[in-house]
Design an enzyme around this catalytic site. Sequence first.
Site, PDB file in Angstrom:
ATOM      1  N   GLU A   1      -1.045  -1.979  -5.958  1.00 19.95           N
ATOM      2  CA  GLU A   1      -0.101  -2.526  -4.975  1.00 19.95           C
ATOM      3  C   GLU A   1      -0.897  -3.296  -3.923  1.00 19.95           C
ATOM      4  O   GLU A   1      -1.855  -2.774  -3.349  1.00 19.95           O
ATOM      5  CB  GLU A   1       0.687  -1.371  -4.341  1.00 19.95           C
ATOM      6  CG  GLU A   1       1.435  -1.705  -3.062  1.00 19.95           C
ATOM      7  CD  GLU A   1       2.389  -2.888  -3.203  1.00 19.95           C
ATOM      8  OE1 GLU A   1       3.224  -2.874  -4.113  1.00 19.95           O
ATOM      9  OE2 GLU A   1       2.282  -3.829  -2.375  1.00 19.95           O
TER      10      GLU A   1
ATOM     11  N   GLY B   1      18.882  -1.019   0.592  1.00 15.72           N
ATOM     12  CA  GLY B   1      19.845   0.054   0.844  1.00 15.72           C
ATOM     13  C   GLY B   1      19.965   0.942  -0.378  1.00 15.72           C
ATOM     14  O   GLY B   1      19.111   0.948  -1.262  1.00 15.72           O
TER      15      GLY B   1
ATOM     16  N   ARG C   1      27.757 -13.342  -2.144  1.00 22.12           N
ATOM     17  CA  ARG C   1      26.881 -13.516  -0.987  1.00 22.12           C
ATOM     18  C   ARG C   1      26.595 -14.979  -0.673  1.00 22.12           C
ATOM     19  O   ARG C   1      26.463 -15.349   0.486  1.00 22.12           O
ATOM     20  CB  ARG C   1      25.568 -12.769  -1.230  1.00 22.12           C
ATOM     21  CG  ARG C   1      25.772 -11.282  -1.160  1.00 22.12           C
ATOM     22  CD  ARG C   1      24.523 -10.513  -1.441  1.00 22.12           C
ATOM     23  NE  ARG C   1      24.760  -9.102  -1.181  1.00 22.12           N
ATOM     24  CZ  ARG C   1      23.875  -8.146  -1.410  1.00 22.12           C
ATOM     25  NH1 ARG C   1      22.682  -8.440  -1.905  1.00 22.12           N
ATOM     26  NH2 ARG C   1      24.149  -6.894  -1.144  1.00 22.12           N
TER      27      ARG C   1
HETATM   28  P1  ADP Z   1      11.082  -4.875  -7.469  1.00 21.31           P
HETATM   29  O1  ADP Z   1      12.387  -4.650  -6.794  1.00 21.31           O
HETATM   30  O2  ADP Z   1      11.141  -5.881  -8.542  1.00 21.31           O
HETATM   31  O3  ADP Z   1      10.421  -3.595  -7.857  1.00 21.31           O
HETATM   32  P2  ADP Z   1       9.665  -4.935  -4.967  1.00 21.31           P
HETATM   33  O4  ADP Z   1       9.742  -5.984  -3.952  1.00 21.31           O
HETATM   34  O5  ADP Z   1      10.345  -3.656  -4.661  1.00 21.31           O
HETATM   35  O6  ADP Z   1      10.144  -5.554  -6.348  1.00 21.31           O
HETATM   36  O7  ADP Z   1       8.148  -4.565  -5.267  1.00 21.31           O
HETATM   37  C1  ADP Z   1       7.200  -5.538  -5.582  1.00 21.31           C
HETATM   38  C2  ADP Z   1       5.852  -5.071  -5.072  1.00 21.31           C
HETATM   39  O8  ADP Z   1       4.827  -5.870  -5.614  1.00 21.31           O
HETATM   40  C3  ADP Z   1       5.716  -5.178  -3.555  1.00 21.31           C
HETATM   41  O9  ADP Z   1       5.364  -3.923  -3.031  1.00 21.31           O
HETATM   42  C4  ADP Z   1       4.603  -6.197  -3.353  1.00 21.31           C
HETATM   43  O10 ADP Z   1       3.797  -5.935  -2.236  1.00 21.31           O
HETATM   44  C5  ADP Z   1       3.821  -6.032  -4.632  1.00 21.31           C
HETATM   45  N1  ADP Z   1       2.973  -7.191  -4.955  1.00 21.31           N
HETATM   46  C6  ADP Z   1       3.204  -8.499  -4.716  1.00 21.31           C
HETATM   47  N2  ADP Z   1       2.193  -9.252  -5.149  1.00 21.31           N
HETATM   48  C7  ADP Z   1       1.292  -8.404  -5.691  1.00 21.31           C
HETATM   49  C8  ADP Z   1       0.014  -8.576  -6.297  1.00 21.31           C
HETATM   50  N3  ADP Z   1      -0.524  -9.768  -6.418  1.00 21.31           N
HETATM   51  N4  ADP Z   1      -0.630  -7.471  -6.723  1.00 21.31           N
HETATM   52  C9  ADP Z   1      -0.105  -6.228  -6.578  1.00 21.31           C
HETATM   53  N5  ADP Z   1       1.087  -6.011  -5.995  1.00 21.31           N
HETATM   54  C10 ADP Z   1       1.778  -7.082  -5.563  1.00 21.31           C
END
Ligand code: ADP
Length: 706
Positions: free
Chosen positions: A189, A202, A510
């Site tokens: 992450e 939400g 939306r």
């Molecule tokens: P989804 O709803 O598809 O699961 P989210 O927004 O909840 O998407 O989660 C996507 C996650 O991926 C976020 O926590 C974001 O910080 C992380 N992320 C974005 N770019 C990268 C990256 N290059 N490497 C690792 N994690 C990433």
Amino acid sequence: MKKKRALSLILALVLLATGVAACSQPAESVGSEQPPAQTQTPAEPGGEPTDISGTFEGTGYGMQGSIQVEIQVAAGLITDVSFLQISETPYVAGVAIERIPQQIVEYQSLGLDAVTGATLTSYGIMNAVADAAQRAGLDVDALRANKVVLQPGSAETWDTDVLVMGGGGAGFTAAITAAQEGAKVILIEKSSVLGGNSMVAGSAFNAVDLVAQSNMILTVAQKNTLDGYLAMQESDPALQFDTFPEWKEVLVALKEDINAFYSKNKGKKAGEDMPGFDSIAMHMWHIYIGGLRQLETGEWIASDVNLARTLTEQALQSFEWMGEVGMEPVYGEAAANGLSTVLGAMWPRTHDFLRGDARIVQLNSVALQNGVQVYTETAGTELILDNGRVTGAKAKKADGTEITINAAKGVVLATGGYCANPAMVKQYDSYWGADLSDRTLTTNMGTNKGDGIVMAEKIGAALTGMEIAQMMPSSSPTKGTMTDGIWGDASEQIWIDGEGNRFVNEYAERDVLAKSSLALENGVFYILYAGLGAAPDEMLKGASVDDVSYFGDRYGDLVDKGHVWYGDTLAELVEKSKTPAAGATPRFTEEALRKTIELYNGYYANQKDDDFGKEVIAGPIDIEYIENTPGAGYFITPRKSSLHHTMGGIKIDTQTRVLNTAGEPIEGLYAAGEVTGGIHAGNRLGGNAIADIFTFGRIAGRNAAN
Ligand code: ADP
């Protein structure tokens, strides 16, 4: 002093309780513990040593308002930083709250790097300390100039079966499923905290649920909607079946479902004893008409019928899966609460189960129990392609350390969307035009910038549906977040313009809501709220300052912070609205508000909205009761649309295999969640995102592991 200790204790408890702010270091570590980052900077004072000593206070501003600190200074050095007041959200800013004060003391620096995902909080804390340092007479310019330079460690190589990139809902679901299939799994992450947008989302989860529907009563307005579907002609050009013929059979199936339902409930009356209705075909139909949109080019876009079928057929199983892997509350409890219609959902099929922060804590703990190795502050940067197969990825830690991650079985991209990158949204946009700019605010976490999409495209993946991003209409006008306001069931909401008049069907999709509200003065509109209906046929009896919002805020606190207005009576509400809230300055009169409510109440009584055609009308407001009952009143929340969800992204098939531009799967590469495109077309229905990430996350995890 006592206040300060209490605050530190609360923070510590919150961090422990959320459990998501710190890196989860696996037992058999292949990586490193997360920073405090390594630096080259010696721990020297930023300025000349002096004889300044004592305790000093200072103020800065973070994402959620003022941050007050107290610093201890001994012989010109800052020896301690503690918080007197801070309202930053712990599950977003937890690492910054812990780390920035430690680093200020360790390096005697106010030139630190911001913690990833908590930039405003990081600078807010440094500014508060700078303010205190100024009062102490320390050399603030020198402290700021004392930059801390991150020093990367030596390059590392990690080996695993499955690499999941992204620690949001889709990533965790994929990681847990892959681990349960027996694979060794690493999840990386980019942010300092886990959860992504799934954390700030939400609790709405749409699923066709016939058991829950059987406990509900179909309203007259809903039956009118069903009759409207029966009356639809397949030859109607507005349905765009010439372009999307595969959707015709879905309408045919929907009509069959409705007719079968009417035969089964012969003699029963809507609004009295006819139960609720739903079907897979109707959920699919809502995805189709809810997402069918014309681009600026004149072209139409629609949902991929196969992905929509997979989503609608498996959404309820995904809901049940959460209980199966040990998450609470389990399906039965949530279903017992009945179904509602989250904003833009188009039908009451929304299950209310867990807010994002609670959900991510549980997902993280289930992942760890299943042996998933989770690393925060580790960003995927590049996919490794070997003979047409993805065999791993390159990644970088926050301190710059390079990592090569070999994934023997597969890589799952779950890096979310790109609403925190408005320039990228604008680059592809073919829908919002001047309503969108490179600076449009967002509801998103700051790390959702489209990395996964860029990485996949680089190795030949096809992208789809990038032309339209979703705007969330109900956002804070100053921050873009979904917080700082009062929500409610879409069927019960009354939306007004700055004069106090309704301007839209609040039950619409939306993008319709966003477009019509962005056309108002400064793009700002207002939600009139007078409580929640206990039953569909009950009038709203007013709300109280002690009620608590969807996002956990006490309404009275929202008033005190200047986000919303409250009045015991309409006259008082109008008086309060003369002081700006969230920067908004409406011109409501008591007469206008009364007239709007009375008109709405009339539409409710007739179950027919003559002005905007709202399909499901609930929530008439009992003005007489509220005006005569102290403590029961009305709230008005100013709102403005902000970027929320990117429907476009990497093209996948129903097995979540990433497709190349020739439509063939790229071996070893899977994608799930908001990083993908094609499911929601031009407009995602409210409540479908969580169902999407859990459904396709599971499929991706299963396939990557096998
Ligand atoms: P989804 O709803 O598809 O699961 P989210 O927004 O909840 O998407 O989660 C996507 C996650 O991926 C976020 O926590 C974001 O910080 C992380 N992320 C974005 N770019 C990268 C990256 N290059 N490497 C690792 N994690 C990433």
